[in-house]
Design a protein around this motif. Structure first.
Motif, short mmCIF file in Angstrom:
data_model
loop_
_atom_site.label_atom_id
_atom_site.label_comp_id
_atom_site.label_asym_id
_atom_site.label_seq_id
_atom_site.Cartn_x
_atom_site.Cartn_y
_atom_site.Cartn_z
N GLY A 1 -7.25 8.02 -1.93
CA GLY A 1 -8.60 7.87 -2.47
C GLY A 1 -9.46 7.02 -1.56
O GLY A 1 -10.61 7.35 -1.27
N CYS A 2 -8.89 5.94 -1.07
CA CYS A 2 -9.65 5.00 -0.23
C CYS A 2 -10.22 5.72 0.99
O CYS A 2 -11.39 5.58 1.33
CB CYS A 2 -8.75 3.85 0.21
SG CYS A 2 -7.35 4.34 1.23
N CYS B 1 0.86 -1.20 0.00
CA CYS B 1 0.00 0.00 0.00
C CYS B 1 0.88 1.24 0.00
O CYS B 1 1.90 1.29 0.69
CB CYS B 1 -0.90 0.01 1.23
SG CYS B 1 -1.76 1.57 1.47
N VAL C 1 -5.13 -1.51 -4.32
CA VAL C 1 -4.55 -2.13 -3.13
C VAL C 1 -5.61 -2.72 -2.20
O VAL C 1 -5.62 -3.91 -1.92
CB VAL C 1 -3.68 -1.11 -2.37
CG1 VAL C 1 -3.25 -1.68 -1.03
CG2 VAL C 1 -2.47 -0.71 -3.20
S1 SF4 Z 1 -5.54 4.84 -1.98
FE1 SF4 Z 1 -4.72 2.73 -2.20
S2 SF4 Z 1 -2.50 2.95 -2.14
FE2 SF4 Z 1 -3.36 4.90 -1.36
S3 SF4 Z 1 -3.47 4.60 0.88
FE3 SF4 Z 1 -5.43 3.92 0.06
S4 SF4 Z 1 -5.21 1.69 -0.28
FE4 SF4 Z 1 -3.12 2.55 -0.04
#
Ligand code: SF4
Ligand code: SF4
Lengths: 363, 344
Positions: free
Chosen positions: B150-151, B143, B189
């Motif tokens: 975004g998450c 990650c 991820v």
């Molecule tokens: S958007 Fe994806 S890569 Fe970025 S913190 Fe969240 S899970 Fe991790």
């Protein structure tokens, strides 16, 4: 180069040629079916590099429940608006049917949303906080606010229909007094309800949905209008259904126009899934049914059988739009091409324009 | 609501009152040997269940396939021939000649980087240090702990949160498994954990019910940067176990400096294919907490070449939605007022 005793069994090796843009990932052959030579014999493919053809982003783990909700939420929103208009213009049958339709749609749609959760028993956590950055959070509040208003308004209708059989007691006058304001409260959240689902899809890393972010709201509100208009035409006698017919017609015009504009304006690669496979078929039929329903409304809208048939066609068109867009997005997430190609292109465009400081890859 | 894009301090954005240094990883793939010790250590420490059936994929030595709900470190293997090696070297050279930024960050690196960014590589020895015919790329993915995640932004329940270390973590007991974050991550991820492997296996040679019960079924799962270890001042399990120090853990700022120095060193050795991924705070996600040194284009490793956090455009989306909603109200008004009421 290492040698092995089986080398003599290989076909003769053609002269090496320099390949473009290939990588480990281009080899999509199933396990054990090839050696390096076979690849050399292939026509040079133009597919971009990827990691063994594996997706870069993950598709939302959403099932058809969510696609159904996209349709039902729009139907509910449009109906809520029709109901409020009927309230204002004194059309009791249209008002009753729109309210009941809206309530049924949010109830079924909401249940579908809850069922789709990984942990349905925790659905109430949706209202644990309010986050502007999360369209899902904003939408949950919109859905709740709309449901509250339309629930009260529809309860009053049900009470009237059943000859005041609801066990309301002294609350009946209260219900009658608040049903009007409740209908308007719902109407205030009706268009947000119809529009937010577009933001919900667009605000993701799913290539096709994200590429639609400027125009999808227009497609979705149009689709909601024609669906709600259609429902009004199915349920309400033609004398009172005039506004439903006009709303449906405006919806059809908006839907067809917005969809085409959107496809033109989005990244051409990201738009591809809209034309292929299941999604392509659904969207093609959605347009056909919308146009057919629109023509039917225009020509025979004041003849009940034609109105019912047109209304059904319109609702089907709306459902197909939602399922088609939904499906196209999931498909675009499963193929790395739709993520990589548009990104590479926009990166190259920025570099060509002299912007070299905003790439994730640096030295 | 904090900033939605651009350079920022994510912890301050999240209104943390205590101050900790932002933590992160620097994964230097040029010294990864593909032992997968990080994958194992991660699974062990985090009690992550097996995902899916054990299968041979034919993807070189990669039978893990991708990051997911139960795989928070994934070692990618790519086999390349001479043509690909040369292309990678060339694309790296192009990057250098673009005069790409190590600029705009206060703490600037070794002089050799500055020399190279002039674009003149004529004096550099470009003899490949590896075998010229073949190379293996190995990279331990994880990650990214994005500056603009975004998450986290799209999570409706607040289950995903920004820790005091600037990392992004899911609260298992809050998440209701709506799955919005899965679609929100530009790197693919985070994933919702299914019960895929919970069924007792009946295949030959395996005992029934040999799998322990699956924890956190139905909720989103991803790397926590070993939050439980960080609060105790410990190093994350993967970094601790990595035998080659390919995975380095530390303060984000130091790691970025180290990464830039390392890429300069490799360039000086003629490995122009070396490049950094995620070390630029001006990129589409505001820079990542996990920085990588790659030896080819990102998409070769399954990484997006130009990720952009979806919420960067959120205000545009809301504006367009508001316009559309207004249009719908107008349409309804026309529908009711048109033709003087009851006609049409
Ligand atoms: S958007 Fe994806 S890569 Fe970025 S913190 Fe969240 S899970 Fe991790
Ligand atoms: S699945 Fe869980 S962590 Fe992901 S967005 Fe939904 S509530 Fe948040």
């Amino acid at each position: 180069m290492s040698t092995s005793e089986y080398d003599s069994l290989r076909p003769p090796e053609p002269p090496r040629r320099r390949r473009r843009g290939g990588g480990g990932g281009r080899r999509r052959r199933p396990f054990g079916t090839g050696d390096g030579n076979r690849e050399m014999l292939m026509v040079p493919d133009v597919e971009p590099t990827s990691y063994y053809g594996r997706p870069v982003v993950k598709p939302a783990p959403w099932g058809e429940d969510v696609a159904a909700y996209l349709f039902l939420g729009g139907l509910a929103g449009g109906s809520g608006l029709l109901g409020a208009g009927a309230q204002l213009s004194n059309r009791p049958k249209l008002r009753r049917n729109a309210r009941l339709g809206a309530l049924a749609a949010v109830a079924v749609g909401g249940a579908a949303l809850v069922r789709d959760l990984g942990r349905p028993e925790r659905f109430y956590n949706m209202l644990r906080t309010f986050k502007v950055t999360s369209p899902m959070s904003v939408g949950s509040w919109i859905l709740s606010a709309f449901s509250a208003g339309i629930g009260v308004a529809a309860a009053s209708e049900i009470d009237r229909m059943t000859g005041e059989k609801l066990p309301l007691g002294k609350l009946r006058p209260v219900l009658r007094a608040v049903e009007g304001p409740a209908g308007f409260e719902a109407a205030a959240f009706a268009t947000p309800l119809a529009a937010y689902t577009a933001v919900l899809l667009a605000d993701t890393a799913t290539p096709t949905w994200n590429a639609m972010h400027k125009d999808l709201p227009f497609v979705f509100v149009s689709s909601a209008s024609l669906a709600a208009g259609g429902l009004g035409m199915v349920t309400t006698p033609v004398e009172e259904a005039g506004p439903a017919r006009r709303m449906a017609l405006l919806g059809v015009a908006g839907d067809v126009t917005a969809m085409r504009l959107m496809e033109q304006r989005m990244d051409p690669v990201a738009a591809e899934p809209l034309h292929h496979g299941k999604a392509g078929t659904m969207l093609k039929w959605s347009e056909r049914l919308a146009v057919a329903g629109g023509v039917g409304t225009l020509v025979g809208g004041r003849w009940r059988p034609a109105a019912v048939a047109s209304g059904l066609a319109l609702m089907a068109a709306s459902a197909l739009t939602r399922f088609g867009v939904f499906e196209a997005g999931l498909h675009s997430a499963k193929d790395p091409r739709y993520t990589i190609e548009p990104q590479k292109r926009r990166l190259a465009e920025r570099r060509a324009a002299g912007i070299t400081d905003d790439s994730i890859t640096t030295v | 609501m904090g900033q939605l894009s651009g350079p920022t301090d994510p912890t301050a954005d999240a209104h943390w009152h205590t101050h900790e240094e932002r933590k992160g990883f620097f994964t230097d793939t040029s010294i990864c040997i593909g032992c997968k010790a990080c994958e194992v250590a991660c699974k062990e420490w985090n009690h992550n269940p097996r995902d899916g059936d054990l299968d041979l994929t034919g993807m070189s030595y990669d039978n893990t396939v991708s990051l997911g709900a139960s795989t928070w470190r994934h070692v990618a293997f790519v086999e390349q021939d001479r043509a690909r090696i040369e292309e990678a070297r060339e694309s790296g050279r192009v990057l250098v000649s673009l005069g790409m930024p190590q600029v705009r960050s206060e703490r600037d690196v070794t002089t050799s980087v500055t020399d190279l960014s002039g674009g003149d590589l004529s004096g550099v020895d470009t003899t490949p240090p590896d075998t010229p015919e073949f190379r293996w790329l190995m990279a331990s993915d994880v990650c990214k702990h994005c500056t603009h995640a975004g998450c986290l932004d799209v999570c409706p329940t607040g289950a995903l949160f920004r820790t005091e270390f600037g990392t992004v973590v899911v609260q298992d007991d809050v998440c209701n498994g709506c799955g919005t974050c899965v679609a929100g991550c530009p790197f693919g991820v985070v994933e919702r954990r299914s019960d895929g492997t919970a069924a007792p296996t009946t295949r030959e040679g395996q005992k029934k019910g040999e799998q322990p019960p699956i924890p956190n079924k139905g909720v989103a799962q991803k790397c926590t940067l070993c939050y439980d270890r960080l609060v105790d001042g410990q190093t994350p399990a993967c970094a601790k176990t990595c035998p080659t120090t390919s995975i380095k853990f530390g303060d984000h700022e130091d790691l970025v400096t180290e990464a830039k120095a390392r890429v300069a060193q490799l360039h000086a050795q003629g490995m122009t294919e070396a490049r950094l991924y995620g070390a630029n705070e001006l990129d589409g996600v505001g820079g990542t907490g996990s920085v990588f040194l790659l030896l080819d284009e990102p998409e070769v490793y399954g990484l997006p070449p130009d990720p952009r956090v979806c919420t960067a455009d959120l205000m545009t989306m809301y504006k367009r939605a508001a316009m559309a909603a207004a249009g719908m109200v107008a349409a309804a008004a026309v529908a009711f007022l048109g033709r003087g009421g009851r006609g049409a």
